[in-house]
Design a protein around this motif. Structure first.
Motif, PDB file in Angstrom:
ATOM      1  N   HIS A 139       0.835  -1.210   0.000  1.00  0.00           N
ATOM      2  CA  HIS A 139       0.000   0.000   0.000  1.00  0.00           C
ATOM      3  C   HIS A 139       0.868   1.258   0.000  1.00  0.00           C
ATOM      4  O   HIS A 139       0.349   2.357   0.084  1.00  0.00           O
ATOM      5  N   PRO A 153      -0.834   4.520   4.183  1.00  0.00           N
ATOM      6  CA  PRO A 153       0.225   4.740   5.178  1.00  0.00           C
ATOM      7  C   PRO A 153       0.827   6.149   5.076  1.00  0.00           C
ATOM      8  O   PRO A 153       1.352   6.669   6.059  1.00  0.00           O
ATOM      9  N   ILE A 157      -2.337   8.863   6.359  1.00  0.00           N
ATOM     10  CA  ILE A 157      -2.746   8.864   7.768  1.00  0.00           C
ATOM     11  C   ILE A 157      -1.760   9.632   8.650  1.00  0.00           C
ATOM     12  O   ILE A 157      -2.149  10.233   9.647  1.00  0.00           O
ATOM     13  N   ILE A 168      -4.226   4.011  16.582  1.00  0.00           N
ATOM     14  CA  ILE A 168      -4.372   4.618  15.245  1.00  0.00           C
ATOM     15  C   ILE A 168      -3.617   3.782  14.180  1.00  0.00           C
ATOM     16  O   ILE A 168      -3.436   4.199  13.039  1.00  0.00           O
ATOM     17  N   CYS A 170      -8.567  -0.503  12.742  1.00  0.00           N
ATOM     18  CA  CYS A 170      -9.800  -0.468  11.936  1.00  0.00           C
ATOM     19  C   CYS A 170      -9.926  -1.651  10.975  1.00  0.00           C
ATOM     20  O   CYS A 170     -11.022  -1.966  10.544  1.00  0.00           O
ATOM     21  N   ARG A 178     -12.384  -9.988   6.785  1.00  0.00           N
ATOM     22  CA  ARG A 178     -13.002  -8.793   6.247  1.00  0.00           C
ATOM     23  C   ARG A 178     -14.234  -9.240   5.481  1.00  0.00           C
ATOM     24  O   ARG A 178     -14.138  -9.607   4.315  1.00  0.00           O
ATOM     25  N   ALA A 238     -19.230  -2.443   5.276  1.00  0.00           N
ATOM     26  CA  ALA A 238     -18.366  -1.274   5.394  1.00  0.00           C
ATOM     27  C   ALA A 238     -17.552  -1.360   6.687  1.00  0.00           C
ATOM     28  O   ALA A 238     -17.996  -1.931   7.678  1.00  0.00           O
ATOM     29  N   VAL A 239     -16.337  -0.788   6.626  1.00  0.00           N
ATOM     30  CA  VAL A 239     -15.491  -0.737   7.819  1.00  0.00           C
ATOM     31  C   VAL A 239     -16.172   0.163   8.853  1.00  0.00           C
ATOM     32  O   VAL A 239     -16.577   1.275   8.536  1.00  0.00           O
ATOM     33  N   SER A 263     -15.311   2.339  11.733  1.00  0.00           N
ATOM     34  CA  SER A 263     -14.156   2.882  12.444  1.00  0.00           C
ATOM     35  C   SER A 263     -14.566   3.601  13.727  1.00  0.00           C
ATOM     36  O   SER A 263     -13.704   4.082  14.460  1.00  0.00           O
ATOM     37  N   ALA A 268     -16.256   8.498  10.185  1.00  0.00           N
ATOM     38  CA  ALA A 268     -15.466   8.517   8.954  1.00  0.00           C
ATOM     39  C   ALA A 268     -16.218   9.192   7.806  1.00  0.00           C
ATOM     40  O   ALA A 268     -15.607   9.801   6.931  1.00  0.00           O
ATOM     41  N   PHE A 280     -13.539   4.379  -9.009  1.00  0.00           N
ATOM     42  CA  PHE A 280     -13.567   3.944  -7.613  1.00  0.00           C
ATOM     43  C   PHE A 280     -13.307   5.141  -6.717  1.00  0.00           C
ATOM     44  O   PHE A 280     -12.476   5.984  -7.034  1.00  0.00           O
ATOM     45  N   THR A 310     -10.954   6.197   0.106  1.00  0.00           N
ATOM     46  CA  THR A 310     -11.200   6.870   1.372  1.00  0.00           C
ATOM     47  C   THR A 310      -9.928   7.571   1.825  1.00  0.00           C
ATOM     48  O   THR A 310      -8.888   6.925   1.985  1.00  0.00           O
TER      49      THR A 310
END
Ligand code: HEC
Ligand code: HEC
Ligand code: HEC
Ligand code: HEC
Ligand code: HEC
Ligand code: HEC
Ligand code: HEC
Length: 342
Positions: free
Chosen positions: A225, A246, A249, A262, A267, A273, A278-279, A281, A310, A324, A327
């Motif tokens: 990522h 990464p 944030i 954090i 999260c 998953r 949806a996540v 948080s 969020a 797409f 976030t």
């Protein structure tokens, strides 16, 4: 020699760990990451569509299944070029791109599947506009280095990696275990599994990631990522970096390299998953932004919202051409009409 018997290399690595770590093994096999690479002929998206079609200028594309293969064809009305889908890359939450084999060479497909439009469009990063000729319309020939890079982020080395054929070749891709596997995040997992199965409890000990710092976890995920330092040094700048969590944030006032509350796993559970869910948080946010209740530093409390934090503080951005909405992990008070903060 490894003591672990592998029934089939395309099986998931979790099968090897399941006897001893059943919870992680079961959950992980279901994640999009674990399934992000599928062999041609078994790709779920071409498998669930009678035919995928697109017209790009005067070029017509078809992706279809025949004789146990997924096939990719482009025609300009007079002649056509055809290749076999060697691999389908991406589970399609955003999209799926095809690695094609034609006359012993590998190509990245010029068109990809996008979930948002439930169909084909130009591959993200391909030259803008209509292709100049049939060869260009077919796709981009992939040098060995490019093949190596794609597959190192979308698959794991198998247990016998040392004896594998030259990196970047089609034969090499077939020695990999498709998808993001335990080994990608837990370096040395194959050796560890073989040692434990043989009753050796001393060697091949794995690092306990539960004890890793937030920064260290970011670096584990950042191999794919992208890490903060990679983006800081190489870019991209502007909205194109929204997909590199990464990096984003760290810009938040919330971020503290040593505070696990954090970290990515506050999260995201890398072993579980549920798709389409949806996540949530909120528990992570409220772990810090709550009235002082004793234990740990606390943050300010929101006067505007009490849940779905969020949705206001991690705005979504569509990358041009990606179909797409990513976030933004730069957590902040996002003002209406603000320019993308970078
Ligand atoms: C035969 C049983 C066995 C198999 C198979 C096995 N493990 Fe383990 N694993 C253990 C034991 C026992 C520990 C406890 C600490 C140690 O001895 O390293 C452990 C520890 C770990 C740890 C470190 C966590 C900790 O608490 O120290 C990780 C991560 C891990 N295993 C991942 C894996 C993965 C990934 C696989 C599959 C590729 C795997 N294990 C296969 C038995 C096994
Ligand atoms: C070996 C490369 C690799 C590593 C390491 C990696 N990822 Fe991923 N991740 C991917 C790929 C590839 C996808 C795209 C999956 C697909 O096809 O939809 C992805 C997708 C995701 C997604 C979105 C899909 C979903 O299941 O919700 C999340 C969230 C995610 N990764 C979190 C993490 C976290 C957290 C870590 C570190 C603990 C991590 N990733 C480590 C490669 C990786
Ligand atoms: C440095 C690691 C890395 C490399 C190299 C890489 N990818 Fe990915 N890829 C990811 C990660 C992480 C994601 C998920 C998050 C995102 O979309 O940024 C992803 C997502 C994707 C998706 C969308 C998946 C989905 O289901 O939404 C496709 C398609 C894809 N990659 C194809 C490729 C192809 C083809 C190549 C080689 C030309 C490639 N990737 C190279 C890490 C990588
Ligand atoms: C995308 C990265 C990723 C993948 C893939 C992954 N793990 Fe993990 N794993 C982690 C992280 C990060 C932690 C620490 C979790 C936390 O922060 O609470 C962890 C924790 C664990 C633990 C607890 C011990 C420890 O290290 O803290 C075990 C056991 C484990 N994983 C096994 C597995 C097995 C088995 C697989 C494959 C079936 C697997 N993991 C796949 C990232 C991953
Ligand atoms: C590790 C603790 C921690 C976590 C987890 C955390 N924050 Fe924060 N956050 C802070 C701290 C510390 C600040 C600095 C200001 C303060 O004391 O509140 C801050 C600041 C903020 C601000 C103000 C930013 C500004 O520009 O002034 C917002 C908004 C915010 N956080 C929202 C969130 C949301 C939403 C989440 C969950 C997605 C979250 N935070 C998770 C610690 C945290
Ligand atoms: C405070 C909570 C929180 C933390 C910490 C966090 N994420 Fe996320 N992440 C989210 C939310 C919320 C989404 C949106 C998912 C959704 O809509 O279901 C998301 C989505 C994603 C996605 C899917 C692509 C997208 O843009 O929707 C990836 C990949 C991802 N996160 C990776 C990471 C990585 C890597 C880290 C660590 C650097 C991380 N996340 C840390 C809350 C968090
Ligand atoms: C409906 C949108 C919305 C939701 C939902 C929301 N917030 Fe906010 N939040 C805002 C706005 C707007 C502000 C800025 C208010 C201002 O200008 O003073 C703010 C301010 C904040 C601040 C800074 C407070 C300060 O005193 O500086 C924090 C921290 C914060 N929110 C955290 C959260 C957390 C945690 C949640 C979830 C429990 C949450 N927010 C839910 C819109 C929202």
């Amino acid at each position: 020699m490894l003591a672990v018997a592998l029934p089939c290399l395309t099986a998931q690595q979790s099968g090897t760990c399941a006897p001893c770590h059943p919870k992680e093994a079961k959950g992980h096999a279901q994640t999009l990451m674990a399934r992000t690479l599928e062999p041609g002929g078994q790709a779920s998206i071409p498998g669930s569509h009678a035919e995928l079609r697109l017209k790009l200028g005067s070029f017509s594309y078809r992706i279809y299944r025949a004789g146990g293969q997924d096939r990719y064809q482009v025609s300009d009305g007079t002649s056509s070029m055809e290749g076999v889908v060697a691999w389908a890359m991406g589970q399609g939450a955003a999209g799926q791109t095809y690695v094609l084999e034609r006359e012993g060479k590998l190509y990245e497909s010029r068109v990809s599947f996008y979930n948002d439009i439930k169909g084909l469009d130009a591959t993200l990063g391909s030259p803008a506009g209509v292709p100049k000729n049939l060869a260009e319309a077919f796709g981009r020939e992939m040098p060995a280095l490019s093949v190596t890079e794609c597959f190192q982020c979308h698959a794991a080395a198998g247990p016998a990696a040392a004896t594998a054929p030259a990196k970047g070749s089609l034969a090499w891709t077939k020695t990999l275990v498709p998808g993001v596997q335990c080994e990608n995040c837990h370096k040395g997992a194959w050796k560890h599994a073989a040692a434990r199965t043989a009753g050796d409890m001393k060697s091949a000990r794995l690092a306990k990631l539960k004890d890793a710092s937030t920064e260290e976890i970011s670096d584990v995920c950042g191999v794919c990522h992208r890490t903060w330092s990679h983006i800081q040094l190489n870019g991209p700048r502007g909205v194109a970096n929204v997909r590199f969590q990464p990096y984003r944030i760290v810009m938040s006032k919330c971020y503290d390299a040593m505070d696990r509350r954090i970290g990515c796993t506050a999260c995201h559970d890398p072993h579980n998953r549920p798709e389409g869910v949806a996540v949530n948080s909120d528990p992570a946010c409220l772990g810090c932004h709550t009235a002082r209740a004793g234990g740990g530093p606390v943050g300010k409390v929101c006067k505007v919202g009490t849940n779905r934090c969020a949705s206001c503080h991690m705005p979504k951005y569509e990358l041009p051409g990606s179909h797409f909405r990513f976030t933004d992990h730069f957590i902040r008070i996002a003002r209406p009409n603000e320019t993308y903060p970078d």
